[in-house]
Design a protein around this motif. Structure first.
Motif, short mmCIF file in Angstrom:
data_model
loop_
_atom_site.label_atom_id
_atom_site.label_comp_id
_atom_site.label_asym_id
_atom_site.label_seq_id
_atom_site.Cartn_x
_atom_site.Cartn_y
_atom_site.Cartn_z
N ARG A 31 17.84 -0.74 2.82
CA ARG A 31 17.28 -0.56 1.49
C ARG A 31 16.68 0.83 1.42
O ARG A 31 15.80 1.17 2.22
N LEU A 32 17.14 1.62 0.46
CA LEU A 32 16.68 3.00 0.29
C LEU A 32 15.81 3.08 -0.95
O LEU A 32 16.28 2.83 -2.07
N SER A 33 14.55 3.45 -0.80
CA SER A 33 13.67 3.60 -1.95
C SER A 33 13.78 5.02 -2.48
O SER A 33 13.59 6.00 -1.75
N LEU A 34 14.09 5.14 -3.78
CA LEU A 34 14.21 6.46 -4.41
C LEU A 34 12.88 7.00 -4.89
O LEU A 34 12.72 8.21 -5.03
N THR A 35 11.92 6.11 -5.17
CA THR A 35 10.64 6.54 -5.73
C THR A 35 9.64 5.40 -5.65
O THR A 35 10.03 4.23 -5.55
N ASP A 36 8.35 5.73 -5.70
CA ASP A 36 7.32 4.70 -5.82
C ASP A 36 6.83 4.56 -7.25
O ASP A 36 5.94 3.77 -7.54
N ARG A 37 7.41 5.34 -8.16
CA ARG A 37 7.02 5.28 -9.57
C ARG A 37 7.74 4.15 -10.30
O ARG A 37 8.85 3.77 -9.93
N CYS A 38 7.06 3.64 -11.34
CA CYS A 38 7.65 2.56 -12.11
C CYS A 38 7.12 2.61 -13.54
O CYS A 38 5.99 3.07 -13.77
N ASN A 39 7.91 2.13 -14.48
CA ASN A 39 7.48 2.07 -15.87
C ASN A 39 6.77 0.75 -16.19
O ASN A 39 6.42 0.49 -17.33
N LEU A 40 6.58 -0.10 -15.18
CA LEU A 40 5.81 -1.34 -15.32
C LEU A 40 4.66 -1.33 -14.33
O LEU A 40 4.61 -0.51 -13.41
N ARG A 41 3.74 -2.28 -14.50
CA ARG A 41 2.62 -2.47 -13.56
C ARG A 41 2.54 -3.95 -13.20
O ARG A 41 1.51 -4.59 -13.37
N CYS A 42 3.65 -4.51 -12.74
CA CYS A 42 3.68 -5.93 -12.42
C CYS A 42 2.54 -6.28 -11.47
O CYS A 42 2.32 -5.60 -10.47
N ARG A 43 1.84 -7.35 -11.77
CA ARG A 43 0.59 -7.63 -11.06
C ARG A 43 0.81 -8.01 -9.61
O ARG A 43 -0.12 -7.88 -8.81
N TYR A 44 2.02 -8.44 -9.23
CA TYR A 44 2.26 -8.75 -7.82
C TYR A 44 2.80 -7.54 -7.07
O TYR A 44 3.07 -7.62 -5.87
N CYS A 45 2.96 -6.42 -7.77
CA CYS A 45 3.53 -5.22 -7.15
C CYS A 45 2.51 -4.12 -6.98
O CYS A 45 2.51 -3.42 -5.96
N MET A 46 1.64 -3.95 -7.97
CA MET A 46 0.62 -2.90 -7.88
C MET A 46 -0.59 -3.29 -8.72
O MET A 46 -0.49 -4.13 -9.62
N PRO A 47 -1.75 -2.73 -8.42
CA PRO A 47 -2.95 -3.05 -9.20
C PRO A 47 -2.85 -2.52 -10.62
O PRO A 47 -2.05 -1.61 -10.91
N ALA A 48 -3.68 -3.08 -11.51
CA ALA A 48 -3.63 -2.72 -12.93
C ALA A 48 -3.86 -1.23 -13.15
O ALA A 48 -3.27 -0.62 -14.05
N GLU A 49 -4.73 -0.65 -12.34
CA GLU A 49 -5.04 0.77 -12.50
C GLU A 49 -3.99 1.67 -11.85
O GLU A 49 -4.12 2.90 -11.88
N GLY A 50 -2.95 1.07 -11.30
CA GLY A 50 -1.94 1.85 -10.61
C GLY A 50 -2.40 2.19 -9.20
O GLY A 50 -3.35 1.62 -8.67
N CYS A 51 -1.73 3.12 -8.57
CA CYS A 51 -2.10 3.52 -7.22
C CYS A 51 -1.70 4.98 -7.03
O CYS A 51 -0.99 5.56 -7.86
N THR A 52 -2.16 5.56 -5.95
CA THR A 52 -1.84 6.95 -5.67
C THR A 52 -0.35 7.11 -5.45
O THR A 52 0.24 6.41 -4.61
N LEU A 53 0.28 7.97 -6.21
CA LEU A 53 1.72 8.14 -6.14
C LEU A 53 2.09 9.33 -5.25
O LEU A 53 1.32 10.27 -5.08
#
Length: 325
Positions: free
Chosen positions: A13-35
């Motif tokens: 599995r190759l990750s292209l980025t840690d950025r996302c146009n959503l903030r799904c609550r099981y994936c990242m906190p509401a305030e986002g995270c350091t990118l």
């Protein structure tokens, strides 16, 4: 290649980025995270070099993940470059689907083999609450319908307490369209881990509920992808229904994968922080044989199993967008 437990590792599995146009609550906190800064993100040519080394070690299938991989520019061109590498048999994509419609034709022309689209509910208000966004489930379903019949399409639905009533509506998509619908146990990782009750959710009762609608639902004894899902079919269904029981039913003895984060950390197992940092090698002018050897060592010593049942043993504390989806 094989690891020290005799498992064949042929999928990355190759990750292209840690950025996302959503903030799904099981994936990242509401305030986002350091990118990740642009400087620390693997360049496409560096990803291709890792892929070439991986192929030389016996890895032939690649899944592009994020974050949301389609927020990165030129993703379709990268698919084409990756698919063109000698020895690469398959390139697939996991996406939330929202950016997919205008990119589908370029991705198909690039040789994309299959797509997984994340959708945890068909209820628009619930979708917005889960994703902390203004997007709707209907927009995702538009992307699903666009893909269905044009390339193998799977829907990934994370099992959440509040979406229990969505089990049948989501499963009906496998009847309405030629797509597979997969229900996935939530893994206790990142900021969402503390909110998951021990041993919950579990797929033990899922089949009983599904069989109230499709009584002839029966196991499918054929591979339908690279992952660990157990699939079921019924005469009324165009696609299949799958269960990924990562927590309640370990499939580690058959695990065939490793992950590369967008910062170049090669992770042999999802729930452990340990991995081999490839970015320093890639940018120090290290020879290809040194890169291959570091990757070979990481793969060879892949842990025997995850430790989701013993949360105190989990050492990975990054959010899923940072790990690689």
């Amino acid at each position: 290649m094989r690891d020290e437990y005799g498992r064949t590792i042929d999928y990355m599995r190759l990750s292209l980025t840690d950025r996302c146009n959503l903030r799904c609550r099981y994936c990242m906190p509401a305030e986002g995270c350091t990118l990740t800064t642009h400087t620390d993100l693997l360049r496409y040519e560096e990803l291709l070099r890792v892929a070439q080394a991986a192929v030389s070690l016996g890895i032939t299938r690649f899944k592009l993940t994020g974050g949301e991989p389609l927020v990165r520019r030129d993703a379709a061109a990268f698919v084409q470059a990756l698919k063109s590498l000698p020895g690469v048999q398959q390139v697939t994509l996991t996406t939330n689907g929202l950016l997919l419609p205008p990119l589908l034709e370029p991705l198909l022309q690039a040789g994309l083999d299959a797509v997984n689209i994340s959708l945890d509910t068909r209820d628009n208000a619930q979708y917005q609450a889960i994703t902390r966004s203004r997007y709707t489930a209907d927009e995702v379903l538009d992307a699903v319908r666009l893909c269905a019949g044009r390339l193998p399409t799977k829907i990934n639905a994370v099992l959440l307490p509040e979406t229990a009533t969505q089990l049948i509506p989501l499963a009906r998509l496998a009847q309405e369209l030629p797509v597979d619908v997969r229900f996935i146990e939530q893994m206790p990782l990142g900021s969402a881990a503390a909110a998951i009750p021990p041993n919950e959710p579990c797929t033990a009762s899922i089949l009983d509920r599904l069989r109230t609608v499709w009584p002839q639902l029966a196991p499918v004894h054929q591979a339908r992808g690279n992952g660990p899902a157990q699939y079921f079919s019924a005469p009324e269904l165009q696609g299949c229904i799958g269960l990924i029981q990562a927590v309640s039913h370990s499939f580690c003895s058959h695990c065939n994968r490793v992950r590369l984060t967008c910062t170049g950390l090669l992770k042999p197992c999802l729930c452990y922080a340990e991995g081999v940092p490839l970015l320093p090698l890639l940018r120090s002018g290290a020879a290809d044989n040194r890169l291959r050897e570091q990757m070979r060592q990481a793969i060879a010593h892949k842990p025997a199993a995850h430790c989701f049942a013993r949360r105190e043993a989990i050492t990975e504390y990054h959010n899923m967008n940072q790990i690689g989806g």
